[in-house]
Design an enzyme around this catalytic site. Structure first.
Site, PDB file in Angstrom:
ATOM      1  CG  HIS A  34      10.279 -22.517  14.930  1.00 53.18           C
ATOM      2  ND1 HIS A  34       9.967 -22.430  13.596  1.00 53.18           N
ATOM      3  CD2 HIS A  34      10.448 -21.236  15.345  1.00 53.18           C
ATOM      4  CE1 HIS A  34       9.949 -21.168  13.230  1.00 53.18           C
ATOM      5  NE2 HIS A  34      10.233 -20.422  14.274  1.00 53.18           N
ATOM      6  CG  ASP A  54       8.862 -23.865  10.761  1.00 52.31           C
ATOM      7  OD1 ASP A  54       9.840 -23.153  11.059  1.00 52.31           O
ATOM      8  OD2 ASP A  54       8.242 -24.519  11.603  1.00 52.31           O
ATOM      9  CG  HIS A  55      12.595 -19.097   9.790  1.00 59.90           C
ATOM     10  ND1 HIS A  55      11.516 -18.471  10.367  1.00 59.90           N
ATOM     11  CD2 HIS A  55      13.535 -19.149  10.745  1.00 59.90           C
ATOM     12  CE1 HIS A  55      11.803 -18.169  11.611  1.00 59.90           C
ATOM     13  NE2 HIS A  55      13.022 -18.564  11.868  1.00 59.90           N
ATOM     14  CE  LYS A 105       6.570 -17.963  13.047  1.00 65.17           C
ATOM     15  NZ  LYS A 105       7.530 -17.988  14.139  1.00 65.17           N
ATOM     16  CG  ASP A 126       6.555 -16.459  17.903  1.00 66.82           C
ATOM     17  OD1 ASP A 126       6.242 -16.279  16.711  1.00 66.82           O
ATOM     18  OD2 ASP A 126       7.554 -15.931  18.431  1.00 66.82           O
ATOM     19  CE  LYS A 146       9.964 -13.861  22.028  1.00 69.47           C
ATOM     20  NZ  LYS A 146      11.114 -13.926  21.121  1.00 69.47           N
ATOM     21  NE  ARG A 197      -1.484  -1.372   3.633  1.00 67.55           N
ATOM     22  CZ  ARG A 197      -1.719  -1.412   4.926  1.00 67.55           C
ATOM     23  NH1 ARG A 197      -2.957  -1.414   5.370  1.00 67.55           N
ATOM     24  NH2 ARG A 197      -0.720  -1.454   5.790  1.00 67.55           N
TER      25      ARG A 197
HETATM   26  N1  NAP Z   1      10.187  -9.858  10.085  1.00 70.46           N
HETATM   27  C1  NAP Z   1      10.656 -11.057  10.316  1.00 70.46           C
HETATM   28  O1  NAP Z   1      11.829 -11.231  10.677  1.00 70.46           O
HETATM   29  C2  NAP Z   1       9.768 -12.253  10.151  1.00 70.46           C
HETATM   30  C3  NAP Z   1      10.272 -13.523  10.507  1.00 70.46           C
HETATM   31  C4  NAP Z   1       9.473 -14.646  10.317  1.00 70.46           C
HETATM   32  C5  NAP Z   1       8.210 -14.511   9.777  1.00 70.46           C
HETATM   33  N2  NAP Z   1       7.723 -13.269   9.458  1.00 70.46           N
HETATM   34  C6  NAP Z   1       6.385 -13.168   8.868  1.00 70.46           C
HETATM   35  O2  NAP Z   1       6.472 -12.466   7.640  1.00 70.46           O
HETATM   36  C7  NAP Z   1       5.326 -11.646   7.448  1.00 70.46           C
HETATM   37  C8  NAP Z   1       5.769 -10.210   7.254  1.00 70.46           C
HETATM   38  O3  NAP Z   1       6.482  -9.814   8.387  1.00 70.46           O
HETATM   39  P1  NAP Z   1       7.062  -8.329   8.528  1.00 70.46           P
HETATM   40  O4  NAP Z   1       7.856  -8.327   9.775  1.00 70.46           O
HETATM   41  O5  NAP Z   1       7.689  -7.900   7.266  1.00 70.46           O
HETATM   42  O6  NAP Z   1       5.711  -7.512   8.773  1.00 70.46           O
HETATM   43  P2  NAP Z   1       5.459  -5.957   8.640  1.00 70.46           P
HETATM   44  O7  NAP Z   1       6.716  -5.232   8.363  1.00 70.46           O
HETATM   45  O8  NAP Z   1       4.649  -5.575   9.823  1.00 70.46           O
HETATM   46  O9  NAP Z   1       4.454  -5.903   7.411  1.00 70.46           O
HETATM   47  C9  NAP Z   1       4.854  -6.099   6.062  1.00 70.46           C
HETATM   48  C10 NAP Z   1       4.082  -5.148   5.206  1.00 70.46           C
HETATM   49  O10 NAP Z   1       2.709  -5.511   5.227  1.00 70.46           O
HETATM   50  C11 NAP Z   1       1.913  -4.328   5.162  1.00 70.46           C
HETATM   51  N3  NAP Z   1       1.034  -4.286   6.337  1.00 70.46           N
HETATM   52  C12 NAP Z   1       1.373  -4.083   7.625  1.00 70.46           C
HETATM   53  N4  NAP Z   1       0.290  -4.126   8.420  1.00 70.46           N
HETATM   54  C13 NAP Z   1      -0.748  -4.352   7.619  1.00 70.46           C
HETATM   55  C14 NAP Z   1      -2.122  -4.520   7.846  1.00 70.46           C
HETATM   56  N5  NAP Z   1      -2.648  -4.455   9.072  1.00 70.46           N
HETATM   57  N6  NAP Z   1      -2.913  -4.727   6.791  1.00 70.46           N
HETATM   58  C15 NAP Z   1      -2.416  -4.797   5.562  1.00 70.46           C
HETATM   59  N7  NAP Z   1      -1.086  -4.654   5.290  1.00 70.46           N
HETATM   60  C16 NAP Z   1      -0.280  -4.442   6.302  1.00 70.46           C
HETATM   61  C17 NAP Z   1       2.847  -3.157   5.186  1.00 70.46           C
HETATM   62  O11 NAP Z   1       3.016  -2.718   3.850  1.00 70.46           O
HETATM   63  P3  NAP Z   1       2.128  -1.567   3.216  1.00 70.46           P
HETATM   64  O12 NAP Z   1       1.715  -0.663   4.310  1.00 70.46           O
HETATM   65  O13 NAP Z   1       3.056  -0.955   2.232  1.00 70.46           O
HETATM   66  O14 NAP Z   1       0.989  -2.295   2.593  1.00 70.46           O
HETATM   67  C18 NAP Z   1       4.137  -3.718   5.697  1.00 70.46           C
HETATM   68  O15 NAP Z   1       5.244  -3.044   5.179  1.00 70.46           O
HETATM   69  C19 NAP Z   1       4.452 -11.867   8.676  1.00 70.46           C
HETATM   70  O16 NAP Z   1       3.501 -12.832   8.399  1.00 70.46           O
HETATM   71  C20 NAP Z   1       5.437 -12.367   9.728  1.00 70.46           C
HETATM   72  O17 NAP Z   1       4.812 -13.172  10.697  1.00 70.46           O
HETATM   73  C21 NAP Z   1       8.497 -12.152   9.635  1.00 70.46           C
END
Ligand code: NAP
Length: 514
Positions: free
Chosen positions: A265, A202-203, A173, A260, A365, A71
């Protein structure tokens, strides 16, 4: 649009990813990786660096492009700049590829987003030569997953445009919050994608040393004969983190350690530890055996949950020389939060191989250090021909698989202490992964992204696996909805609450100190 046309996905996988000799051949075909949530943390911290490493290693096709969707309004140039910035020292190969990356701004279920996406993908096919192959990667928060999958179906982006192309869907996930929501997500995704197209991440499974559990067990003659109830007294699986929730307190409040870490995991590591040898080391062979293993895990009754599962939450303390606050003081966490940051549980695996062998699982944790390991403790010898004085320093034999960090394997056994007296004490024979191999270990996301592009689902979770894992934790979730269930507190920097020690003490055992 419901999935109908047969595609190459329907054909059984011929790849044998764990077989030797194929490593150098593993290269992605031409394809466009469409990342939803491309403005987010995962894309920046994990996906971009992993893709860059693959590019530098010549694993990506020169006909590769990322199309970001989100977005946040970004131009193609701004998106490219972000993908370059996400990597500390971008290789020339990465810089060359990034020039072809595109970005589509829009809502995740809005028609115009997907109309524009189709146009951009056609342009990318023409400009970069991605050949109609697409991997859609859901990197948004989970409540958006079903909407994107549905919109892809509605706009016909779920199926290959022509014979010989592929379209796959990678889902991050967490996959559901409980059994019902995971099943609902499956139903929603399956309206647009066949199961063979779906790659659930599942990384942990992308980690080399998790895969090494398979190598250790099934490539060696000496371990498998003792890998059963006749020789194993019990097994401990530990996934410990020294970190707290950091700035993710708000997120963690809706998750907790059971969702989580345990549901995914820990149960994945358990499945690899207890599964039977597969007839073939391919996606179907391995995943069938993992599902069978998870089905053998005894699903606790509510009464068993109250005695076999401990939930805990950290209080203030010291971790790795630093004073830290308690969970309830973390940003985004309520002062009376009952979210668990620690889980310890005993599970039984009811099958011929493991009947009667307890598996003690724990995760938390703010524990003293970050470590993931499987420790298999063996039964005592039938008769110890030494006195108790001579064997004071002797513990049971143990085989410890260290998954992270310092990946390796340690075997603990008794040896004579040098000297005139006959004393026996435990020593460890240690194999360190890093010292034995010169090859660099690829990051889990490198492995998984390449697998998704190559079309190898072995290290992704199949629908029946996710379902079974949720079934195992469902009774715990049900019992914990009652606010009267105890929440044990533990000091940050300790190995968890006293109640977790008692869980083992009651069976005459102790947690290992990793
Ligand atoms: N970060 C990690 O290290 C990590 C590790 C393992 C798994 N994951 C999984 O990977 C996915 C993404 O994680 P992330 O940490 O990158 O998340 P994030 O930064 O919170 O969100 C990714 C993008 O999704 C959009 N977004 C955020 N909240 C939203 C909402 N309520 N409705 C619609 N769009 C929304 C935003 O983009 P826009 O605003 O541009 O649309 C945001 O930049 C999740 O499912 C998370 O559980 C993440």
């Amino acid at each position: 649009m419901a999935p109908s046309t047969p595609s190459p996905e329907a054909a059984p996988e011929a790849v044998n990813p764990l077989a030797e000799g194929l490593e150098s051949d593993r290269r992605a075909p031409p394809c466009a990786l469409v990342v939803y949530g491309a403005s987010g943390d995962l894309t920046h911290r994990k996906l971009a660096p992993a893709l860059e490493a693959l590019a530098a290693d010549r694993r990506l096709s020169p006909n590769f492009a990322v199309v970001g969707v989100g977005r946040t309004p970004l131009s193609d140039e701004e998106f490219r700049a972000r993908m370059l910035e996400a990597v500390s020292k971008p290789s020339a190969a990465w810089e060359a590829l990034v020039g072809g990356f595109r970005y589509v701004a829009g809502g995740y279920t809005d028609g115009p987003t997907f109309e524009r996406l189709r146009e951009v993908l056609d342009e990318v096919d023409a400009a970069v030569g991605t050949d109609g192959n697409r991997v859609h990667y859901l990197a948004t928060p989970p409540d958006v997953f079903a909407g994107v999958a549905g919109a892809l179906g509605e706009h016909g982006l779920n199926e290959p445009g022509r014979q010989g192309c592929f379209v796959r869907l990678v889902v991050e996930k967490p996959y559901g919050r409980d059994l019902a929501s995971a099943l609902a997500l499956d139903d929603a995704i399956h309206e647009s994608f066949r199961e063979e197209q779906v790659y659930r991440i599942d990384h942990y499974l992308g980690k080399e040393t998790v895969q090494n559990v398979l190598a250790l067990r099934f490539a060696n003659a000496i371990f498998e004969p003792i890998w059963n109830r006749r020789y194993v007294d019990h097994v401990q699986i530990t996934v410990a983190e020294s970190l707290g929730v950091g700035h993710r307190g708000g997120f963690y409040e809706t998750a907790g350690a059971l969702r989580d870490i345990v549901q995914n995991h820990v149960l994945q590591v358990l499945a690899l530890t207890v599964m039977e040898p597969p007839a073939t080391v391919d996606a179907k062979g391995i995943r069938d055996e993992k599902v069978k293993a998870l089905r053998a895990v005894d699903i606790p009754t509510h009464d068993e949950v109250t005695i076999d599962v401990v939930r805990g939450q950290y209080e203030a303390g010291w971790v790795e020389g630093e004073e830290v606050g308690g969970y309830r003081q973390e940003k985004g966490v309520g002062p009376d939060s009952r979210t668990e940051t620690y889980v310890a549980m005993r599970v039984d695996v009811d099958n011929w191989r493991w009947a009667g062998v307890p598996f003690y699982l724990r995760t938390g944790k703010r524990l003293p250090k970050r470590v993931t390991e499987v420790s298999m403790e063996f039964r005592d010898v039938p008769h110890l021909p030494f006195g108790s004085k001579e064997t004071r320093g002797l513990g049971p034999n143990a085989l410890v698989l260290r998954i992270q960090p310092d990946e390796g394997i340690a075997l603990r056994f008794g040896a004579k202490v040098p000297g005139q007296a006959f004393r026996v004490r435990s020593v460890a024979m240690d194999f360190a992964y890093g010292a034995a191999f010169l090859e660099e270990t690829p990051d889990a996301y490198e492995r998984l992204l390449l697998d998704a592009m190559v079309g190898d689902p072995t290290l992704f979770i199949r629908a029946d696996e996710v379902e079974q894992a949720w079934k195992v934790v469902a009774p715990v979730q049900e019992v914990w909805t009652d606010d009267a269930t105890p929440l044990a507190r533990y000091r940050a920097g300790s190995w968890g609450p006293r109640e977790a020690d008692r869980l083992l003490e009651r069976d005459g055992r102790r947690w290992r100190s990793p």
